[in-house]
Design a protein around this motif. Structure first.
Motif, PDB file in Angstrom:
ATOM      1  N   ILE A  26      10.737  28.501 113.614  1.00  0.00           N
ATOM      2  CA  ILE A  26      11.899  28.229 112.771  1.00  0.00           C
ATOM      3  C   ILE A  26      13.130  28.239 113.672  1.00  0.00           C
ATOM      4  N   GLY A  62      17.229  26.682 110.478  1.00  0.00           N
ATOM      5  CA  GLY A  62      16.258  26.888 109.410  1.00  0.00           C
ATOM      6  C   GLY A  62      15.154  25.857 109.340  1.00  0.00           C
ATOM      7  N   THR A  93      11.734  24.162 110.177  1.00  0.00           N
ATOM      8  CA  THR A  93      10.446  24.725 110.577  1.00  0.00           C
ATOM      9  C   THR A  93       9.534  23.663 111.166  1.00  0.00           C
ATOM     10  N   SER A 128       8.968  32.471 107.750  1.00  0.00           N
ATOM     11  CA  SER A 128      10.227  32.825 107.122  1.00  0.00           C
ATOM     12  C   SER A 128      10.923  33.864 107.989  1.00  0.00           C
TER      13      SER A 128
END
Length: 115
Positions: A51, A55, A57, A70
């Motif tokens: 990530i 943000g 991924t 996350s």
């Protein structure tokens, strides 16, 4: 000295789940990306998921749809949720953080998927 502390590895049966954690000693937004790689015996170390600071991924093809990544910004921790685990997911999983070409690695945590 940047430190990455992994936890959450272990043994699980096929179809099971595990969650890995990577606690970073610095603010994770200092890095371009933080993520997970894995290495099985006799194989190269490959991307599992990462990530980036924005943000976004990325996932390795073999884990798409099964794994999620996350982060908890307040804890400077990145998580890898692994579902529907398969025997071929067995490997040592390493946390990695990078700033441009500079890389930092954790010590690795073993994940074993076996019946």
């Amino acid at each position: 000295q940047v430190q990455l502390m992994e936890s959450g590895g272990g043994s699980v049966q096929p179809g099971g789940s595990l969650r890995l954690s990577c606690a970073v000693s610095e603010n994770i937004f200092n890095f371009n990306a933080v993520g997970w790689y894995r290495q099985a015996p006799g194989k190269e170390r490959d991307l599992v998921a990462d990530i980036n600071v924005g943000g976004r991924t990325r996932f390795g093809d073999s884990v798409k749809g099964r794994f999620t990544i996350s982060r908890d910004n307040a804890k400077n921790t990145v998580y890898l949720q692994m579902n529907s685990l398969k025997p071929e997911d067995t490997a040592v999983y390493y946390c990695r953080a990078n700033i441009l070409s500079r890389q930092y690695w954790g010590q690795g945590t073993q994940v074993t998927v076996s019946s």
